[in-house]
Design a protein around this motif. Sequence first.
Motif, PDB file in Angstrom:
ATOM      1  N   SER A 219       0.757  -1.161  -0.173  1.00  0.00           N
ATOM      2  CA  SER A 219       0.016   0.079   0.052  1.00  0.00           C
ATOM      3  C   SER A 219       0.988   1.110   0.074  1.00  0.00           C
ATOM      4  O   SER A 219       0.636   2.314  -0.653  1.00  0.00           O
ATOM      5  CB  SER A 219      -1.175   0.094   1.201  1.00  0.00           C
ATOM      6  OG  SER A 219      -0.270  -0.002   2.334  1.00  0.00           O
ATOM      7  N   LEU A 222       2.179   1.771  -3.488  1.00  0.00           N
ATOM      8  CA  LEU A 222       1.007   2.338  -4.339  1.00  0.00           C
ATOM      9  C   LEU A 222       0.826   3.737  -4.157  1.00  0.00           C
ATOM     10  O   LEU A 222       0.572   4.357  -4.980  1.00  0.00           O
ATOM     11  CB  LEU A 222      -0.364   1.335  -4.254  1.00  0.00           C
ATOM     12  CG  LEU A 222      -0.204  -0.021  -4.432  1.00  0.00           C
ATOM     13  CD1 LEU A 222      -1.384  -0.873  -4.219  1.00  0.00           C
ATOM     14  CD2 LEU A 222       0.053  -0.364  -6.277  1.00  0.00           C
ATOM     15  N   SER A 226       1.367   6.632  -7.059  1.00  0.00           N
ATOM     16  CA  SER A 226       0.382   7.699  -7.517  1.00  0.00           C
ATOM     17  C   SER A 226       0.700   9.080  -7.083  1.00  0.00           C
ATOM     18  O   SER A 226       0.038  10.286  -7.749  1.00  0.00           O
ATOM     19  CB  SER A 226      -1.060   7.258  -6.858  1.00  0.00           C
ATOM     20  OG  SER A 226      -0.849   7.340  -5.430  1.00  0.00           O
ATOM     21  N   TYR A 233       4.691   1.093 -10.157  1.00  0.00           N
ATOM     22  CA  TYR A 233       4.552  -0.439  -9.665  1.00  0.00           C
ATOM     23  C   TYR A 233       4.348  -1.359 -10.702  1.00  0.00           C
ATOM     24  O   TYR A 233       3.233  -1.037 -11.394  1.00  0.00           O
ATOM     25  CB  TYR A 233       3.586  -0.293  -8.439  1.00  0.00           C
ATOM     26  CG  TYR A 233       3.373  -1.575  -7.800  1.00  0.00           C
ATOM     27  CD1 TYR A 233       4.297  -2.347  -7.180  1.00  0.00           C
ATOM     28  CD2 TYR A 233       2.113  -2.179  -8.106  1.00  0.00           C
ATOM     29  CE1 TYR A 233       4.020  -3.583  -6.867  1.00  0.00           C
ATOM     30  CE2 TYR A 233       1.816  -3.676  -7.507  1.00  0.00           C
ATOM     31  CZ  TYR A 233       2.838  -4.007  -7.093  1.00  0.00           C
ATOM     32  OH  TYR A 233       2.843  -5.599  -6.428  1.00  0.00           O
TER      33      TYR A 233
END
Length: 354
Positions: A219, A222, A226, A233
């Motif tokens: 997480s 990710l 972003s 990723y």
Amino acid sequence: MKLDAKAKGIELDIFHGPPPKEWQDRNDSIVNDDASQLPTLSFRVGRTSITSKALGPLTRRGPYDLIVAEQAIRHLELYRLLLRPHRTRLGLWGHGRTYTADIPQLQERLKTRITNACGWFFGYTPNGVTSVVEAGFDPDRTTTLFNTIDTDRLRIDLRQVTTDDKTNYRRRYGTQPILFLGALDESKKVPLLIESFKTAAKTNPALSLVVAGEGPLLSYVLDQSSQATGVHYAGSLSGKDKAIALATSSALAVPGRVGLVAVDALVAGIPLATVQSAYHAPEFEYLRPDVDVFIGSATGSDYAQVLTQIAQRERRDQAEPESPVLPLLTVAGMSDRFIKGLIGWAYSEDITQK
């Protein structure tokens, strides 16, 4: 391995436990039809994970002339095996010493005592075997396995990478990609990797970072992919996809624990950047400093400088000789050395005469 053993007149049964709970998020375990999974109880004592495998399936399928167990003092079945008669017919397979963690000296002494009570030692690497010999184990009762991945398969995949494959990879991830390949967990220092990359990218905006793997820090990765420019990723990579990433990237970046990824780097001829650590796995010894691996300190600015420099370096300089250990790193060779060790051990116990 079972077929190789059978060709030498050895009937080999393989038993294993489930992946440790702390590894399950990696999603990189496979089921082998040639092996049998043992019922396993897992629990924790403080920060230490303890397991106990049921030995009933061994008892029912045996008796065995020789048994090879993992050199792991936190596996309680090892002590039950030691209590059986003819304990010199119990061998151990392992690192030799503890590489990847700090453990109390008492635990290391216990590991040494258990190892020295057994009949044969199968070590991952030369340094691991040396460590048990220096602790009193008979050098004539050891086998160096040269632990490895399937390098033959990787070489085939690398040969199949095309110019179009590389072009498409660069279109997706940038013209100068750096690759992280491994578990997304604390041992790999993933936050240090991403923060160092951000610093390096300020100096060289052409750099990009491709993170491949799974684990408990997914997480975080990710979120960073972003938010941060140049961080991508790629999921878990294997087969041809992994080969494309290795063949196209400027460098491998693994600031934390380096293990079998060292073999990926050697086969692909890609430089690897890491940090000085007491916790690299045994396979780290395959790498030659300033040739195959470039080492910085565990600070963001210093590791960022290593990333900047290694990304500018040509893939393995043709003037440099190939790693002398690389020809030894094949699954077939590893299997052959294991079987030869079994045969030598069997002769030493006069088992072949029965």
